[in-house]
Design an enzyme around this catalytic site. Structure first.
Site, mmCIF file in Angstrom:
data_model
loop_
_atom_site.group_PDB
_atom_site.id
_atom_site.type_symbol
_atom_site.label_atom_id
_atom_site.label_comp_id
_atom_site.label_asym_id
_atom_site.label_seq_id
_atom_site.Cartn_x
_atom_site.Cartn_y
_atom_site.Cartn_z
ATOM 1 N N GLU A 22 30.976 41.768 38.528
ATOM 2 C CA GLU A 22 32.105 41.353 37.496
ATOM 3 C C GLU A 22 32.890 40.252 37.802
ATOM 4 O OE1 GLU A 22 36.242 41.247 36.090
ATOM 5 O OE2 GLU A 22 35.512 41.405 38.083
ATOM 6 N N ASP A 56 31.977 45.199 43.149
ATOM 7 C CA ASP A 56 32.118 44.055 43.846
ATOM 8 C C ASP A 56 33.670 43.579 44.187
ATOM 9 O OD1 ASP A 56 32.003 43.485 41.181
ATOM 10 O OD2 ASP A 56 31.563 41.496 41.459
#
Length: 383
Positions: free
Chosen positions: A143, A81
């Site tokens: 994350e 991400d």
């Protein structure tokens, strides 16, 4: 012959596949497109690939690719991400890889989808048939928000590598320790009323004044009782970052909110820190029952500490020609380390580029990273 793309093409495809993580539902995206690319590429190299749904996420998945016999080996980990981008501040399309002045620009070039393209490039020339121990590639989800991907993977314990590298941008310098991160919202609920008769109300701002006094005592306690000289700021920090209460000068404030940020050192777990906050606020809570609420603003990150003197730290220091360092930002390292592996954070690019408009990776890191990854894989999986 492998069907995997060349380095620039794999970078281009990863950057062109949006995978933003955000707490706001209108900005949050699935990482499925990135997972699909990685699945195709590593499957073509002969890796065994698995996709695992991440609990408590919005259609997010972890991806794990493994190759090689036996146990132990090496885990190369990263997150799929990115943070949201600042529209209007980028000089070019954040989802188009743009080469300029020996830099590759794009959202995720540095932090950190580009790391997977560099792993792929390193593996193309490696004798996979000579592996004595397995190589694992983990591509995690979320994350940048909850770290739920790494947390779920650590809980599952589906692999047990000897060593791990997390490819966050550290300028290819090994990082063996970092602080954690806790953010909390504290709400004081009083009773509103007309300012001409204070006894008929309960002023939340006045109670918050007492709360802040206790928090400053906790701040001093943390600074005096916890220390790690390896950090540039060698104690846990507390920041009072936001306060809001009341709506008019002639009205008793009925509600006041405070947001705080605490950065604990290794050895001070988030659960213990949360309890310390409650303990310091307990006298005020007793005086005004039910008036104080404390809750996380979003999931925190545990601090992390490995050893700069471990065999893995010394080997990586030698191969990277850089001594192990400490940093103040948080990573997935404390969760990956729960797998029982010697864990370091090391990757291409500067952390100064992370979360910035016009994020880029200096092209000088491309060859350096590929060569370093080959050495790390050789020592952990072949030698």
């Amino acid at each position: 012959m492998t069907k995997t793309p060349d380095l620039k093409t794999s970078f281009t495809q990863l950057i062109a596949t949006p995978s933003i993580s955000a707490f706001e539902i209108d900005q949050d995206m699935s990482n499925q497109g990135v997972i699909d690319l990685l699945h195709t590429w590593f499957d073509d190299l002969g890796f065994q690939c698995k996709v695992q749904a991440v609990p408590n996420s919005r259609n997010k998945h972890n991806f794990i690719a493994s190759f090689g016999p036996g146990s132990g080996g090496l885990l190369l980990a990263g997150h799929t991400d990115t943070v949201p981008f600042d529209e209007g501040r980028w000089s070019q399309d954040p989802f188009t890889l743009t080469e300029k002045d020996n830099r590759w620009y794009g959202l995720g070039t540095c932090d950190m989808k580009g790391f997977f393209a560099l792993i792929l490039e390193a593996l193309k020339d490696m004798p996979l048939e000579k592996f004595k121990h397995p190589l694992h590639i983990l591509a995690s989800a979320d994350e940048e928000t909850t770290m739920n991907g790494a947390k779920a993977f650590a809980e599952a314990k589906s692999i047990s590598p000897d060593y791990a590298i997390i490819g966050e941008p550290t300028s290819l310098k090994p990082v063996y320790m970092h602080k954690g991160h806790l953010t909390q919202g504290i709400r004081v609920t009083g009773r509103s009323g007309h300012s001409s008769d204070p006894a008929k109300g309960l002023n939340a701002i006045e109670i918050m004044h007492q709360v802040i006094g206790q928090l400053l005592k906790l701040k001093q306690h943390l600074a005096e009782n916890y220390r790690e000289d390896a950090f540039s700021v060698p104690y846990p920090t507390m920041n009072l970052g936001h306060v809001h209460g009341g709506d008019a000068a002639n009205r008793i404030c009925g509600c006041c909110d405070l947001h705080i940020d605490i950065r604990p050192l290794p050895g001070l777990a988030l659960e213990e820190l949360e309890q310390l906050v409650l303990n310091y606020l307990a006298p005020i809570s007793s005086q005004y029952p039910g008036s104080i609420q404390v809750a996380p603003l979003y999931p925190g990150s545990e601090p992390f500490a490995a050893s700069a003197e471990s065999s893995w730290s010394k080997l990586v220091a030698e191969l990277s020609a850089s001594q192990p360092e400490v940093v103040n930002y948080a990573t997935e390292a404390p969760y990956i380390a729960k797998l029982g592996c010697q864990t370091l954070v090391l990757g291409p690019g500067s952390i100064e580029q992370a979360h910035q408009a016009d994020e880029f990776l200096d092209t000088a890191y491309l060859k350096q990273t590929v060569e370093l990854l080959k050495k790390l894989i050789y020592h952990a999986c072949i030698k």
